[in-house]
Design an enzyme around this catalytic site. Structure first.
Site, PDB file in Angstrom:
ATOM      1  N   GLU A 139    -126.559  61.169 -91.980  1.00 23.10           N
ATOM      2  CA  GLU A 139    -127.861  61.740 -92.355  1.00 23.10           C
ATOM      3  C   GLU A 139    -127.767  63.260 -92.345  1.00 23.10           C
ATOM      4  O   GLU A 139    -127.257  63.840 -91.397  1.00 23.10           O
ATOM      5  CB  GLU A 139    -128.904  61.253 -91.330  1.00 23.10           C
ATOM      6  CG  GLU A 139    -130.307  61.669 -91.658  1.00 23.10           C
ATOM      7  CD  GLU A 139    -130.661  61.349 -93.086  1.00 23.10           C
ATOM      8  OE1 GLU A 139    -130.709  60.165 -93.443  1.00 23.10           O
ATOM      9  OE2 GLU A 139    -130.855  62.286 -93.885  1.00 23.10           O
ATOM     10  N   LYS A 199    -119.529  64.744 -92.720  1.00 23.42           N
ATOM     11  CA  LYS A 199    -120.717  65.075 -91.926  1.00 23.42           C
ATOM     12  C   LYS A 199    -120.373  66.142 -90.867  1.00 23.42           C
ATOM     13  O   LYS A 199    -121.085  67.143 -90.717  1.00 23.42           O
ATOM     14  CB  LYS A 199    -121.257  63.806 -91.261  1.00 23.42           C
ATOM     15  CG  LYS A 199    -122.324  64.028 -90.233  1.00 23.42           C
ATOM     16  CD  LYS A 199    -123.614  64.557 -90.823  1.00 23.42           C
ATOM     17  CE  LYS A 199    -124.551  64.953 -89.722  1.00 23.42           C
ATOM     18  NZ  LYS A 199    -125.875  65.246 -90.100  1.00 23.42           N
ATOM     19  N   CYS A 255    -127.299  68.841 -83.168  1.00 25.99           N
ATOM     20  CA  CYS A 255    -126.119  68.526 -83.985  1.00 25.99           C
ATOM     21  C   CYS A 255    -125.001  69.556 -83.953  1.00 25.99           C
ATOM     22  O   CYS A 255    -123.837  69.199 -83.774  1.00 25.99           O
ATOM     23  CB  CYS A 255    -126.540  68.321 -85.432  1.00 25.99           C
ATOM     24  SG  CYS A 255    -127.533  66.849 -85.636  1.00 25.99           S
TER      25      CYS A 255
END
Ligand code: UDX
Length: 439
Positions: A139, A199, A255
């Protein structure tokens, strides 16, 4: 998951968690996370084709596609401590899926995972039955703009076993869900490992841009340059691009730090020490920026903030969220508390209990005051330290505020979002990030 429910009325989405308090919150009027636009989205789909429950095994058995969206925090113990991802939640999820499934399913890694985590999931699932397919579908949304990012993503990335017909069919099945609202050229299909690594790399590149401009901000302060002007001039080159070049007190959020540490760990694991140390520099620069900023505050206040009240404007890691994970405010405020300052906090969304927990401040500790307005926080303060870019800070009545502060009144703009010229005219002493021209 809510966006899938909203865009695909014929698909039933069950969000399950073993934490019953969290599920109760998702079923209540006050959702456990603040995200602009999310309330309406959840309430529009909940009870129709979006359900929140603790029936984990029942939902797994009924599903064709199972998304794993659990935490993968940095390990704080044992092997890989401080850099590797803790995969215990992922592993336990995979075991639950294996146990609860009476038919083969598509299992999707949604959490950001270190490269080759899919291998762990595959191995556990394959031990129970042969017809599972594992996909990686990371995501890319950012907090604060999550709904818009999901509605109109730059890309959707799906990694899977491209070498077998079953693997390709699984990739196409998931792609067909997103294709309901995302145009096909934005749906990128890759092998599993490329998807997982993309990612981590995307977050590393974004964090690197911030550390790069923050490194330059130190040089701007030393030379009299203005970091916003430098960023605008550099970003005007279309090869560089203008976004994500805002100098700040440092990046935060769940993150960047975690994924960088993960990338570094992978490089070390695969015996690539030069690559590891290249990315380590991004992490080190972020720590340096936070330290540099809190030192600037202490030095400006005559190297003494003991007993002085300092107003903290904003505690969230960025605007439009109540999330404080890895917020630069945490380290900066800890530095101030280490100097025995009194901190008066105001954040429009972060609750007092969260700030207390992040800073380890007990109830009744005289070093912390929690305020309902920024005006209240500034009263009797020697300095305002702005740490989160909330819009409301730009339009406060700073003339009125100054009259209530201890003099001289300082403002430290950690996000370069205030009108420094105006503040100087009002008689504030102003310091900002990378503004060699403001003093
Ligand atoms: C990030 C990525 O943007 C997203 O794609 C990924 O899925 C998750 O991690 P998020 O952490 O929610 O998203 O927020 P982001 O907007 O990226 O900001 C991260 C941190 O960097 C914040 O602390 C923010 O204030 C800071 N930042 C961002 C800067 O200091 N300068 C900038 O120019 C941009």
């Amino acid at each position: 998951m809510t966006m899938i429910a909203r865009k695909c009325a014929d698909i039933r989405v069950d969000v399950v968690d073993i934490n019953s308090a969290r599920i109760a919150a998702w079923n209540s009027d006050s959702l456990p996370v603040f995200e602009p636009g999310l309330d309406a989205l959840v309430k529009g789909a909940r009870g129709k084709n979006l359900f929140f429950s603790t029936d984990v095994e029942g939902a797994i058995e009924a599903a064709d596609i199972v998304f794993i969206s659990v935490n993968t925090p940095t390990k704080n113990y044992g092997y890989g401590k401080g850099s590797a991802a803790d995969l215990s939640y992922v592993e336990s999820c995979a075991r639950t899926i294996a146990k609860a499934s009476k038919s083969g399913k598509i299992v999707v890694e949604k959490s950001t995972m270190p490269v080759r985590t899919a291998e762990v999931i595959k191995t556990i699932l394959a031990a129970s039955r042969p017809d599972f397919q594992v996909l990686s579908n990371p995501e890319f949304l950012a907090e604060g703009t999550a709904v818009a990012d999901l509605e109109n993503p730059d890309r959707v990335l799906i990694g899977g076993d491209e070498d077998t017909p079953e693997g390709r069919a699984a990739i196409d099945t998931l792609a067909s869900v997103y294709a309901r609202w995302v145009s096909p050229e934005k749906i990128i299909k890759t092998n599993l490992w490329s998807s997982e690594l993309s990612k981590l790399t995307a977050n590393a590149f974004l964090a690197q841009r911030i550390s790069s401009i923050n490194a330059i901000s130190a040089l701007c302060e030393a030379t009299g340059a203005d970091v916003d002007q430098v960023a605008a001039a550099v970003g005007a080159d279309s090869r560089v691009g203008s976004r994500f070049l805002k100098a700040s007190v440092g990046y935060g959020g769940s993150c960047f730090q975690k994924d960088l540490l993960n990338l570094i760990y992978l490089c070390e694991h695969f015996n690539l020490p030069e690559v590891a140390s290249y990315w380590r520099g991004v992490v080190d620069m972020n720590a340096y920026q936070k330290r540099r900023f809190s030192d600037m505050v202490v030095e400006s206040l005559f190297r003494n903030i003991r007993g002085k009240r300092i107003a903290i404007f904003g505690f969230a890691f960025k605007e439009n969220t109540n999330d404080t994970r890895e917020s630069p405010a945490i380290d900066i405020c800890k530095n101030f508390l280490g100097e025995n300052a009194v901190l008066a906090f105001y954040d429009p969304k972060v609750p007092e209990a969260q700030i207390r927990a992040d800073l380890g401040i007990e109830e009744g500790d005289p070093r912390a005051v929690f305020c309902r307005t920024p005006y209240e926080a500034a009263e009797n303060s020697h300095a305002i330290v702005l740490l989160t870019h909330w819009d409301e800070f730009k339009t406060l009545d700073y003339a009125k505020i100054k009259k209530t502060m201890a003099q001289p009144a300082w403002i430290f703009d950690g996000r370069n979002c205030l009108d420094h010229r105006l503040l100087l005219e009002l008689g504030y002493l102003v310091r900002a990030i990378g503004k060699g021209n403001v003093s």
